[in-house]
Design an enzyme around this catalytic site. Structure first.
Site, mmCIF file in Angstrom:
data_model
loop_
_atom_site.group_PDB
_atom_site.id
_atom_site.type_symbol
_atom_site.label_atom_id
_atom_site.label_comp_id
_atom_site.label_asym_id
_atom_site.label_seq_id
_atom_site.Cartn_x
_atom_site.Cartn_y
_atom_site.Cartn_z
ATOM 1 N N SER A 13 0.581 -1.191 -0.100
ATOM 2 C CA SER A 13 -0.030 0.037 -0.029
ATOM 3 C C SER A 13 0.905 1.303 -0.144
ATOM 4 O O SER A 13 1.475 1.325 0.915
ATOM 5 C CB SER A 13 -0.869 0.079 1.130
ATOM 6 O OG SER A 13 -1.571 1.277 1.360
ATOM 7 N N HIS A 38 -1.060 -1.428 -4.276
ATOM 8 C CA HIS A 38 -2.450 -1.094 -3.573
ATOM 9 C C HIS A 38 -2.373 0.358 -3.397
ATOM 10 O O HIS A 38 -1.603 0.992 -2.810
ATOM 11 C CB HIS A 38 -2.444 -1.750 -2.334
ATOM 12 C CG HIS A 38 -3.897 -1.623 -1.636
ATOM 13 N ND1 HIS A 38 -4.929 -2.516 -1.924
ATOM 14 C CD2 HIS A 38 -4.197 -1.017 -0.655
ATOM 15 C CE1 HIS A 38 -5.780 -2.196 -1.080
ATOM 16 N NE2 HIS A 38 -5.581 -1.373 -0.340
ATOM 17 N N ASP A 40 -4.852 3.476 -1.786
ATOM 18 C CA ASP A 40 -6.032 3.642 -0.981
ATOM 19 C C ASP A 40 -6.473 5.276 -1.059
ATOM 20 O O ASP A 40 -5.603 6.248 -0.976
ATOM 21 C CB ASP A 40 -5.434 3.574 0.417
ATOM 22 C CG ASP A 40 -5.176 2.202 1.053
ATOM 23 O OD1 ASP A 40 -6.081 1.361 0.749
ATOM 24 O OD2 ASP A 40 -4.013 1.898 1.443
ATOM 25 N N MET A 42 -9.279 7.723 0.019
ATOM 26 C CA MET A 42 -10.019 7.998 1.197
ATOM 27 C C MET A 42 -10.405 9.494 1.067
ATOM 28 O O MET A 42 -9.736 10.321 0.476
ATOM 29 C CB MET A 42 -9.117 8.010 2.532
ATOM 30 C CG MET A 42 -8.364 6.817 2.814
ATOM 31 S SD MET A 42 -7.615 6.728 4.308
ATOM 32 C CE MET A 42 -6.696 5.215 4.075
ATOM 33 N N HIS A 76 -8.559 0.874 -3.877
ATOM 34 C CA HIS A 76 -9.203 0.699 -2.710
ATOM 35 C C HIS A 76 -9.905 1.764 -2.411
ATOM 36 O O HIS A 76 -9.597 2.626 -1.830
ATOM 37 C CB HIS A 76 -8.559 0.066 -1.585
ATOM 38 C CG HIS A 76 -8.987 -0.023 -0.235
ATOM 39 N ND1 HIS A 76 -8.590 -0.488 0.763
ATOM 40 C CD2 HIS A 76 -10.442 -0.007 -0.163
ATOM 41 C CE1 HIS A 76 -9.595 -0.414 1.841
ATOM 42 N NE2 HIS A 76 -10.704 -0.424 1.414
ATOM 43 N N MET A 78 -12.287 4.186 -0.447
ATOM 44 C CA MET A 78 -12.902 4.402 0.820
ATOM 45 C C MET A 78 -13.505 5.657 0.704
ATOM 46 O O MET A 78 -13.028 6.719 1.379
ATOM 47 C CB MET A 78 -12.043 4.283 1.751
ATOM 48 C CG MET A 78 -11.541 3.044 2.155
ATOM 49 S SD MET A 78 -9.745 2.836 3.061
ATOM 50 C CE MET A 78 -8.732 3.056 1.766
ATOM 51 N N MET A 147 -11.139 -6.307 5.490
ATOM 52 C CA MET A 147 -10.222 -5.303 6.134
ATOM 53 C C MET A 147 -10.060 -6.134 7.556
ATOM 54 O O MET A 147 -10.801 -6.588 8.102
ATOM 55 C CB MET A 147 -11.205 -4.086 6.510
ATOM 56 C CG MET A 147 -11.437 -3.261 5.254
ATOM 57 S SD MET A 147 -9.945 -2.755 4.091
ATOM 58 C CE MET A 147 -8.868 -1.923 5.490
ATOM 59 N N GLY A 152 -8.832 3.627 7.114
ATOM 60 C CA GLY A 152 -8.704 5.165 7.352
ATOM 61 C C GLY A 152 -7.216 5.470 7.660
ATOM 62 O O GLY A 152 -6.750 6.467 7.288
ATOM 63 N N PHE A 153 -6.518 4.478 8.139
ATOM 64 C CA PHE A 153 -5.064 4.883 8.650
ATOM 65 C C PHE A 153 -4.341 3.484 8.195
ATOM 66 O O PHE A 153 -4.520 2.579 8.712
ATOM 67 C CB PHE A 153 -4.863 5.421 10.024
ATOM 68 C CG PHE A 153 -5.521 6.611 10.257
ATOM 69 C CD1 PHE A 153 -5.169 7.949 9.745
ATOM 70 C CD2 PHE A 153 -7.150 6.555 10.593
ATOM 71 C CE1 PHE A 153 -5.944 9.152 9.826
ATOM 72 C CE2 PHE A 153 -7.902 7.922 10.827
ATOM 73 C CZ PHE A 153 -7.183 8.924 10.417
ATOM 74 N N GLY A 154 -2.986 4.020 7.837
ATOM 75 C CA GLY A 154 -1.861 2.816 7.972
ATOM 76 C C GLY A 154 -1.439 2.655 9.332
ATOM 77 O O GLY A 154 -1.709 3.341 10.141
ATOM 78 N N GLY A 155 -0.675 1.605 9.358
ATOM 79 C CA GLY A 155 0.046 1.303 10.642
ATOM 80 C C GLY A 155 -0.619 0.738 12.058
ATOM 81 O O GLY A 155 -0.223 0.818 13.217
ATOM 82 N N ASP A 189 -6.189 -6.798 4.053
ATOM 83 C CA ASP A 189 -5.641 -5.429 4.364
ATOM 84 C C ASP A 189 -5.675 -4.906 5.485
ATOM 85 O O ASP A 189 -6.721 -4.643 6.164
ATOM 86 C CB ASP A 189 -6.510 -4.530 3.396
ATOM 87 C CG ASP A 189 -5.992 -3.088 3.251
ATOM 88 O OD1 ASP A 189 -4.945 -2.642 3.749
ATOM 89 O OD2 ASP A 189 -6.771 -2.306 2.436
ATOM 90 N N GLY A 190 -4.543 -4.586 6.146
ATOM 91 C CA GLY A 190 -4.357 -3.841 7.324
ATOM 92 C C GLY A 190 -3.334 -4.722 8.545
ATOM 93 O O GLY A 190 -3.887 -5.883 8.932
ATOM 94 N N GLY A 191 -2.504 -4.295 8.795
ATOM 95 C CA GLY A 191 -1.734 -4.877 9.918
ATOM 96 C C GLY A 191 -0.752 -6.004 9.522
ATOM 97 O O GLY A 191 -0.384 -6.818 10.449
ATOM 98 N N SER A 212 2.947 -0.204 6.009
ATOM 99 C CA SER A 212 3.972 0.212 7.104
ATOM 100 C C SER A 212 4.963 -0.930 7.164
ATOM 101 O O SER A 212 6.234 -0.634 7.647
ATOM 102 C CB SER A 212 3.442 0.510 8.365
ATOM 103 O OG SER A 212 2.432 -0.363 8.924
HETATM 104 C C1 DX5 Z 1 -6.376 1.285 5.716
HETATM 105 C C2 DX5 Z 1 -5.882 0.956 4.239
HETATM 106 C C3 DX5 Z 1 -4.656 -0.138 4.121
HETATM 107 C C4 DX5 Z 1 -3.390 0.718 4.893
HETATM 108 C C5 DX5 Z 1 -2.472 -0.529 5.367
HETATM 109 O O1 DX5 Z 1 -7.514 1.937 5.468
HETATM 110 O O2 DX5 Z 1 -6.791 0.566 3.535
HETATM 111 O O3 DX5 Z 1 -4.252 -0.457 2.819
HETATM 112 O O4 DX5 Z 1 -2.814 1.389 4.303
HETATM 113 O O5 DX5 Z 1 -1.487 -0.295 6.010
HETATM 114 P P1 DX5 Z 1 -0.625 -1.182 6.970
HETATM 115 O O6 DX5 Z 1 -0.260 -2.373 6.253
HETATM 116 O O7 DX5 Z 1 0.160 -0.161 7.697
HETATM 117 O O8 DX5 Z 1 -1.656 -1.677 7.906
HETATM 118 ZN ZN ZN Z 2 -6.430 -0.451 1.511
#
Ligand code: DX5
Ligand code: ZN
Length: 238
Positions: A13, A38, A40, A42, A76, A78, A147, A152-155, A189-191, A212
């Site tokens: 991402s 990927h 994102d 938003m 993706h 959002m 998900m 909404g946020f990475g990390g 997707d996520g973490g 991340s």
């Molecule tokens: C979250 C995004 C993800 C995000 C993943 O809303 O859709 O794609 O960037 O980031 P990490 O891998 O840091 O969780």
């Molecule tokens: Zn995503």
């Protein structure tokens, strides 16, 4: 029962990339062994953050190459509403467009709109969205995106209950494959990190988004290779 044999895909991402040199980041991560990019999107309305749109997709398109072939740009969305912007992303070079069903008034029509614009179509389920939502649309999708954080946020940290959800969706997709011979990808997707990707693959995912865990690290190739080897080990392939 036949199980889909989808090669594993790593889709970094770019939300966690260095936006001051996005083209170079895209190039570097693909050179490091990534398969897809990927992307994102938003809107500070459907989710509380504001990111990138078709202009940026068009700008990175020439950098998204894998061995001389265009690499998939996996968009993706959002955002709400989703429909109006879909042709713009298709024109900007997106290959796959996924959206959250809550953001569309007519999910089937939106999926068809994505396909008539020449892209593959995906549906995204938030951690709290039940998997039954997918059932009416299996004939219209190329990918399910689960998900494993609230978008909404990475990390953010991977939500452990996603593993069970992945297994349930895997069964649904395998049944669909047995009945139709049409494969549908299962993306998460996520973490996702090197230390949990094996469990996610073992649960049945075949496509992995990681932001991340890859960007901001010194050596993309090292991380992506480690991720692939964790998956292979978890699937008993090495
Ligand atoms: C979250 C995004 C993800 C995000 C993943 O809303 O859709 O794609 O960037 O980031 P990490 O891998 O840091 O969780
Ligand atoms: Zn995503």
């Amino acid at each position: 029962m036949a199980s889909q044999i989808n090669p594993l895909i790593i889709a970094p991402s770019i939300l966690s990339a260095d936006f001051a040199c996005l083209g170079a980041e895209v190039k570097a991560v693909l050179k490091g062994g990534a398969d897809w990019i990927h992307f994102d999107v938003m809107d500070n309305h459907f989710v509380p953050n504001l990111t990138i749109g078709p202009l940026v997709c068009e700008a990175i398109r020439p950098y998204a190459q894998n061995g001389g072939q265009p690499a998939m740009i996996d968009v993706h969305l959002m955002i709400e509403p989703v429909e109006r912007i879909i042709p713009d992303f298709a024109k900007a070079g997106a290959n796959l467009i996924s959206f959250h069903p809550e953001a569309s008034l007519d999910v089937a029509k939106t999926l068809q709109l994505i396909r008539t614009n020449g892209c593959r179509a995906g549906l995204v389920l938030n951690p709290a969205t039940p998997i039954e939502v997918l059932l009416p649309y299996l004939g219209l999708i190329d990918l399910v995106l689960l998900m494993s954080v609230n978008p909404g946020f990475g990390g953010q940290a991977f939500i452990p209950s996603t593993l069970e959800k992945i297994s349930c969706v895997r069964k649904i997709l395998d049944n669909h494959y047995t009945a139709t011979n049409i494969p549908i990808r299962l993306e998460v997707d996520g973490g996702i990190k090197v230390d949990n990707i094996g469990a996610i693959a073992a649960a049945g995912a075949d496509t992995f988004v990681a932001g991340s865990a890859i960007f901001g690290k010194a050596n993309y190739s090292e991380i992506i290779t480690a991720m692939r080897s964790e998956c292979a080990q978890a699937l008993g392939q090495q």
